[in-house]
Enzyme design. Structure first.
Site, PDB file in Angstrom:
ATOM      1  N   GLU A 143       0.762  -1.194  -0.179  1.00 22.73           N
ATOM      2  CA  GLU A 143       0.005   0.062  -0.056  1.00 22.73           C
ATOM      3  C   GLU A 143       0.929   1.324   0.154  1.00 22.73           C
ATOM      4  OE1 GLU A 143      -2.828   1.958  -0.492  1.00 22.73           O
ATOM      5  OE2 GLU A 143      -3.772   0.147   0.315  1.00 22.73           O
ATOM      6  N   LYS A 164       4.611   4.194 -10.529  1.00 18.43           N
ATOM      7  CA  LYS A 164       3.389   4.227  -9.852  1.00 18.43           C
ATOM      8  C   LYS A 164       2.159   3.867 -10.579  1.00 18.43           C
ATOM      9  CE  LYS A 164       5.049   7.416  -6.228  1.00 18.43           C
ATOM     10  NZ  LYS A 164       5.002   8.822  -5.669  1.00 18.43           N
TER      11      LYS A 164
END
Lengths: 425, 425
Positions: free
Chosen positions: B127, B203
């Protein structure tokens, strides 16, 4: 894996449709197919031929369906307190996991459901009960585990947000904007639950319970609706760089938690200020994570069904993995603070006589209650003047006492409005 | 439950501090204490007396620490490809769950890590690798399970968002705003990874992999940075009611997925437009859930550590429940579309001779490539004029061919800029 569906209205039909359309994906994600064992409805003869399921699946005997040996998971989308509570409790006690969208029941009697889940060793998931499709409860329950949530501030009722957005955009009043919301299908024929803040209060109770790992019921939530918000309030908010929103606010400090729902002015720069129309958003301050916001559609059959399916997959995977259920979030027992102790800032609008000395008289009343004024604006209107004061932080009790004394001043004709100011640092 | 911590820099120190400060809460949530078995560092003699752990825990032998029998979970916060990859792979193969914040490694070689997790029957959580503390990957991985994500559009690099926000607020150029970001600690001494979009591309690969349940690496991501964005681009965006943002965009259609990072103009009314400063936000369109947005701090030791702890609790609870690991998201094998096939709208700014017939010549080049113009603005500047065209949707290949031909026109002095326009319906 077999599921029993209780209810086949707007949300239930969408659940059926998504289970059918996404069957291949769902099977891949769960590891086995999710099969509908039966659908409990009140009127089995209603024409549901547009739904991609056999008509044999419909039954009026919910209890028999829930207790069938081959049913693993129960999905409840009928809403309301009874018979939903009895059915869910029966299912959980029998070790069947439950996925529900029932905010009213959770807010009123969540503790009883949690207890039943504990007895049966079953899981209780309810992502769809707050803020529709926004994945919000799971992050609160799981992602922020290593953190301490201090504040949850949300726009969780689409109807009132639509009405307030219209009032802000057009300058119209509450009644007119409510009428428009009704015409467009954003408000129900009886809008009480929305405009009086009952719906938001139920969601606030659920959010606070999860965020602070304690038990908060709808009865613990201080509640004011938006029916008294005027076009003048909205205009005055705009003058000070704010917008009016119906907020649910749950905060935690050393003394306990406070949970409230009321209209408030927030600065236009606040992330919640730009949430328009019928959208929902929840802003969170956590000690380590800092500021977070979750935004999305708050209602509607398809978004709600999407949240139900997310829960369903989570439950199904947990069952398949052989893991024990872990529905036990409410381990703390924090006191709920009285509204009188809650600290915030206030926007107070007074109709006063337009004569010298009024400001001094008003200021002395604020001072007597140790409420410090941050700004004061005064403008004439014939022989009458309007005086708008914005305070520094004070408790609700201090402010109430101040207002009680202001009303007694000979030069104050009326306290036109009192509104909280939130979201400033 | 015992964990090995690899790395003790900004994030690692915060993990240690939070584990200590939140110990009682974490124990309640997991069901048993989380204990640090050891901390692998390069320089064991460095003064870490401010950290609430015994100095005996520090070691330079990461491999020995990871493979200790009593270590259940490995937390990797050193970053970079090696030795992180070897250590994580070793841990996963040995059946130890891994929590990591390592976006570079996941984007480059996530598949190898997933394979190792599969071999060892271990879980891999990350996460913290995207958008810092924002609980984003878990919702993508779990909450939207019953749904189909169509589009992920995000601001996932705080440095570039700070620079572009300053350019927009002050009218300054890129170099000046970069300098200021550096002075304030928002940009590193070598800002290449941020301003050239490498960080955002890593990302984007992670987000696309999770959102579409397929494998996308950083090498699959089309990438343009913000070094060529000019004050004129930002001003022109403002004139058309837009702001310039560095976006990562991952979309899925019947033909596969496309993943790209580049500056783009988006309307000020878009939820991403108001994300200012160093904040991050990710906007998602899913078939059933509709529009969602997640907002929060994208970087920083404490927010990142908060995300690590959220993962740690999830892993610890899963271990304690006896459930099998389920790190297996990448079951689809969708083709990644070539950039030339990607369809969007474009803002094209040309320096042209200020003479009759220029517009007609330019328009005919657009028309020859079947790129339809939506608006054209033309304004003189001495003997030169600026011509700004905004197109309807076209493929990247069509637009590139158009630009190649525009350069050849005698009346076109220069193609000053080409920027994509996103977020409009």
């Amino acid at each position: 894996m077999k599921l029993a569906l209780l209810g086949c209205g707007t949300v239930g039909s969408e659940v059926v449709r998504l289970l059918h359309e996404q069957a291949a994906d769902l099977t891949a994600r769960v590891g086995e197919p999710l099969e509908i064992a039966g659908i409990a409805v009140r009127r089995p003869d209603r024409d549901r031929s547009d739904l991609p399921v056999s008509s044999d699946l419909f039954t009026t005997d919910a209890h028999a369906l829930i207790t069938r040996d081959d049913v693993d998971v129960v999905v409840e989308v009928i809403g309301g307190i009874e018979p939903a509570r009895s059915w869910i409790t029966t299912a959980l006690r029998a070790g069947k996991d439950v996925v529900t969208a029932n905010k009213a029941l959770l807010a009123e009697d969540g503790a009883a459901l949690y207890d039943a889940a504990g007895e049966g060793g079953a899981d209780l998931y309810y992502e769809a009960s707050v803020a529709g499709a926004i994945p919000l409860l799971r992050p609160l329950r799981e992602s922020l585990h290593g953190d301490s949530v201090r504040l949850v501030m949300g726009i969780v009722n689409g109807t009132t947000n639509y009405i307030l957005s219209r009032m802000s955009d057009t300058g119209s009043g509450f009644a007119e904007s409510l009428q428009e919301a009704g015409d467009l299908g954003y408000a129900e024929a009886d809008p009480t639950a929305d405009v009086e803040g009952f719906d938001a209060a139920a969601k606030a109770a659920i959010l606070a319970s999860l965020a602070f790992h304690t038990r908060v019921t709808a009865a613990d939530v201080y509640r004011e609706g938006i029916t008294d918000v005027t076009a003048a309030d909205v205009a005055s908010a705009a003058e000070m760089g704010c917008v009016v929103k119906l907020l649910c606010i749950a905060s935690r400090d050393a003394d306990g938690v406070s949970v409230r729902v009321h209209p408030a002015m927030i600065p236009v720069r606040h992330p919640l200020a730009s949430v328009g129309g019928a959208y929902n958003a929840v802003f969170i301050q956590a000690e380590a994570a800092g500021e977070l916001m979750f935004y999305g559609a708050g209602a509607g059959g398809t978004p709600t069904a999407s949240a139900v399916l997310g829960d369903l997959v989570a439950v199904a995977r947990r069952r398949r993995s052989g893991a024990a259920a872990h529905t036990t979030s409410a381990y703390a027992d924090l006191p709920v603070r009285r509204m009188g102790d809650v600290v915030t800032r206030y926007h107070v609008s007074l109709d006063v006589d337009d004569e010298p000395g009024v400001l001094a008289a008003v200021a002395s009343v604020f001072a007597a209650h140790r409420v410090s004024m941050r700004t004061v604006r005064q403008f004439g209107r014939g022989d009458e003047a309007v005086l708008v004061a914005v305070t520094h932080t004070a408790t609700d009790a201090q402010l109430s006492a101040t207002v009680d004394d202001l009303v007694e001043l000979p030069s104050v004709r009326r306290v036109a409005s009192v509104m909280r100011v939130e979201g400033e640092t």
